[in-house]
Design an enzyme around this catalytic site. Structure first.
Site, PDB file in Angstrom:
ATOM      1  N   ASP A 148      55.268 -52.056 -95.921  1.00 17.50           N
ATOM      2  CA  ASP A 148      55.289 -52.081 -94.459  1.00 17.50           C
ATOM      3  C   ASP A 148      55.590 -53.515 -93.980  1.00 17.50           C
ATOM      4  OD1 ASP A 148      54.401 -50.488 -91.849  1.00 17.50           O
ATOM      5  OD2 ASP A 148      53.139 -52.270 -91.852  1.00 17.50           O
ATOM      6  N   HIS A 179      53.795 -42.484 -95.252  1.00 21.51           N
ATOM      7  CA  HIS A 179      53.980 -43.928 -95.113  1.00 21.51           C
ATOM      8  C   HIS A 179      53.108 -44.748 -96.063  1.00 21.51           C
ATOM      9  CE1 HIS A 179      54.921 -47.697 -93.175  1.00 21.51           C
ATOM     10  NE2 HIS A 179      53.643 -47.943 -92.950  1.00 21.51           N
TER      11      HIS A 179
END
Length: 321
Positions: free
Chosen positions: A116, A298
């Protein structure tokens, strides 16, 4: 120690004790394992809204594979410094922290792993300090190509004023306050998996997550694991972490004259269910690229720890052969 490599959640997971290290005019809380493997450093960089603990499943596996594993809570997170000036979270500061961490340990270079926002820092680290990065493993976020418009202007045109990147920049302090008032609820609601696809709800995503009574999907982790993140943000608050977003336009200007070609051997790991789109042009920017896609969302290394570990170890072994 519990069978961390299998991805089983357990209260018995052994996580390294932190050390506070002064680098680059801040103090970083660093979790270190495998010092007996000195000479083979690998540095793991978390994303938002995370913590070094996000890498709990990878640390023992990498140590067993012969690596000196160094996992910082980056500035704005946990017990690391939280500077008050927004500009102290720009890409120059974030990458310089990692370079200073290398210097602290006496390493010329290291393998860097990012998830991320951590991946964004690692991409830029490779551009700004190419001699300090020998290999890259990035999860979830491919390199973001710099367009003609500054980022926030571009995102507002594309997604509107409620898009959380835009909101963080245009309404400074609003989201921070709401998230700080609802730390457990926000983290409980954002750390989910198996989320059914649906169009985005109206309003600002992070504020919605801080207020939602019924989360969607399944919990990513056990309550005992979530409590590590909750305790960390009760200490730091969210402003430092959000300030990374508030430097996107500044970063756009800072990186204007940097040629975006990354030469290091690179592994990019995507989650097939992630809302972040894959890059169609990544091979043009990162010519020495391998790609793995896992069937998850994610939070790749926490959601599919065993498959993540297997992919990482296989790729590292190939590179080191």
């Amino acid at each position: 120690m519990s069978d961390i490599s299998s991805g089983k959640a357990s209260d018995q997971i052994e996580f390294p004790e932190p050390t506070l290290i002064s680098v680059n005019n801040v103090v970083l809380e660093v979790f270190e394992a495998g010092r007996q493997n000195s000479g083979k450093p690998i540095i793991l960089c978390h994303g938002f809204p995370e913590h070094a603990f996000s890498w709990r499943y990878q640390i023992p596996v990498l140590v067993a594979a012969g690596y000196h594993v160094i996992v910082p809570n980056q500035r704005g997170y946990g017990n690391s410094s939280c500077p008050t000036e927004i500009t102290e979270y720009d890409i120059k500061h974030l990458t310089a922290d990692l370079v200073a961490l290398l210097d602290h340990y006496g390493y010329r270079d290291a393998t860097f792993v990012g998830h991320d926002w951590g991946a964004n820092v690692v991409w830029n680290l490779a551009l700004l300090y190419p001699e300090r990065v020998n290999k890259i493993i990035n999860l979830a976020l491919p390199y973001q190509e710099r367009g003609e418009q500054p980022w926030i202007e571009f995102m507002e045109t594309l997604f509107g004023e409620d898009f959380y990147f835009v909101h963080f920049n245009k309404q400074i302090g609003i989201a921070d306050a709401i998230m700080n008032e609802n730390i457990h609820r926000f983290l409980h609601n954002i750390f989910r998996k198996d989320i059914p696809p649906a169009p985005p709800a109206p309003g600002m995503l992070m504020i919605n997550l801080a207020r939602a009574v019924e989360p969607i999907g399944k919990p990513l982790m056990e309550d005992s694991e979530l409590s590590v993140f909750v305790s960390a943000f009760e200490l730091s608050g969210f402003t430092g972490a959000i300030n990374w977003y508030r430097n996107l336009d500044r970063n756009w200007h800072l990186m204007a004259n940097i040629k975006p070609i990354i030469h290091q051997p690179t592994l990019m790991i995507y989650g097939e269910q992630d809302t972040i789109p894959k890059s169609e042009n990544l091979k043009n920017i990162v010519p020495n690229l391998d790609i793995v896609s896992l069937d998850c969302g994610h939070w790749i290394q926490q959601e599919k720890p065993e498959k993540t570990n297997r992919s990482v170890l296989k790729w590292l072994a190939q590179q080191n052969a």
